[in-house]
Design a protein around this motif. Sequence first.
Motif, short mmCIF file in Angstrom:
data_model
loop_
_atom_site.label_atom_id
_atom_site.label_comp_id
_atom_site.label_asym_id
_atom_site.label_seq_id
_atom_site.Cartn_x
_atom_site.Cartn_y
_atom_site.Cartn_z
N TYR A 29 0.82 -1.22 0.00
CA TYR A 29 0.00 0.00 0.00
C TYR A 29 0.85 1.27 0.00
CZ TYR A 29 -3.26 3.55 1.65
OH TYR A 29 -4.00 4.69 1.77
N GLU A 33 0.66 4.12 -2.86
CA GLU A 33 0.20 5.47 -2.50
C GLU A 33 1.24 6.51 -2.90
OE1 GLU A 33 -2.10 7.36 1.27
OE2 GLU A 33 -0.12 6.53 1.70
N TYR A 53 -6.62 4.73 -8.20
CA TYR A 53 -7.21 4.85 -6.87
C TYR A 53 -7.79 3.51 -6.41
CZ TYR A 53 -6.67 9.90 -6.40
OH TYR A 53 -6.15 11.15 -6.25
N LEU A 56 -5.31 1.29 -4.74
CA LEU A 56 -5.12 1.61 -3.32
C LEU A 56 -6.25 1.00 -2.48
CD1 LEU A 56 -3.91 5.33 -3.33
CD2 LEU A 56 -2.57 3.24 -3.21
N ALA A 60 -5.57 -1.58 0.56
CA ALA A 60 -6.03 -1.23 1.90
C ALA A 60 -7.08 -2.22 2.39
CB ALA A 60 -6.58 0.19 1.91
N LYS A 90 -6.90 1.78 10.35
CA LYS A 90 -6.30 2.71 9.37
C LYS A 90 -6.55 2.23 7.95
CE LYS A 90 -2.04 4.95 7.88
NZ LYS A 90 -2.39 4.75 6.46
N ASP A 94 -8.57 4.21 5.03
CA ASP A 94 -7.93 4.48 3.74
C ASP A 94 -8.76 3.90 2.60
OD1 ASP A 94 -5.82 5.83 4.90
OD2 ASP A 94 -4.52 4.06 5.00
N ASN A 97 -11.78 6.15 2.01
CA ASN A 97 -11.41 7.44 1.43
C ASN A 97 -11.02 7.32 -0.04
OD1 ASN A 97 -11.90 8.75 3.84
ND2 ASN A 97 -9.77 8.68 4.52
N TYR A 98 -10.23 6.30 -0.34
CA TYR A 98 -9.78 6.15 -1.72
C TYR A 98 -10.88 5.59 -2.62
CZ TYR A 98 -5.03 7.64 -0.79
OH TYR A 98 -3.93 8.40 -0.48
#
Length: 405
Positions: A29, A33, A53, A56, A60, A90, A94, A97-98
Amino acid sequence: MMAMFMVASATAFAGDSDALKAILKAKDYAEAEALLKSGLSQLANDQEKAKAYNKLVDLAYAKYKKEDDTRITNQALQKNDPIDTLGMIKAGIDALNYAAECDKYDILPNAKGQVKPAFQKKNQDRLLSVFKGLYENGCNYAESSKNEEAFQCLDAYLKAAESPLFDVVPAIKNDPNRGIAAYYAGRAAMQLEKKDRAIELLKMGVSDTIQQVRDFSIDLLLYTMSKNRSTKEDSLKFINDMKEMYAKYPDNEKIYSYMCDAMILNNDEAGVMKIGEEHLAKYPNSVLPHIYKAFLLQNQKKYAEAVAQWNLIPESQPNYVQFAYYRAVCKYNIAVEFNENNADARTGRLTPDNEKKFKEQLADAQVDFEKCQELDPEQNTVKWKYLLHNVYTQLGLTDKAATLE
């Protein structure tokens, strides 16, 4: 012509750009990123950005799922294999969000003007488990007063739920847990001194359909909004905020109380009186308008009018002893003023008729002071003893006065 066609076709149907290839080949990851952040501008089009994206999201989510699978296996088989809970959280954040970033490009038209999202449905489906995990961990952290962790989980959970990617998902759009998540997140934000975000979150809690969640959120929102009123502008903004909330929730008496207190501090007693009349027109059984009106009249030394308002406060009201005391003080002051206004200027004495009326007024005050004595014998709430002693003395009740010495 054929050569030109071949060149055009090669351009139109070229493979992935080198920047995208590098991102898609990344094995972990952090590497992917870093490559995306440094090479975003080198990606050929919106579809490549969506692919990048989504890579990722894949990485994640793989981390999140690995840890969550271990957790589920531990529960099912009563095992105790180690779980990287913080790493899992986390990774989940992530991934959410991605996924939202991926969707921004995934829904844009391609070179042919067609809208064909490649990743939307997959991300909506697989990331539901992340929402559940963030909510459960966030609530556990909140109940253990771990504010930083609670805020991290629940704030991310709520922000992701508002993104266009997930807002259309029925399980997220109609999530019954959103209100309690907003309350817990707002409480944590307040403890972390993130006041603006705390207010935003608590307003979400206030809109919840569950009464208890709504009440808890309102209480904390009022407290949070009332802090740090250091300037005139702060105070005026707070009053306007309270009026706005009162317009939405006119039956909530805590909002009513905060609003009136703020208006009184701003010397708007007439406004409090007006709102009180309007409130009583809607809610005739409400007690608060009478309390505020009584206080204001008492401060204006309109003691008889204040007594009329105190008389409307039922004994079932919490802290009734305070109201009985204020009414007693008003009655005592009525007697004192009567004596001052009617005593002979030379002798300081009253006529027999006025003496009788004066003592009747004192006796009326005596009833309320004795009620205070009954309800609060140790004077923990109100200091009734001194004035009751004066009443007894002026009425010639020396035996009773002696018991208070």
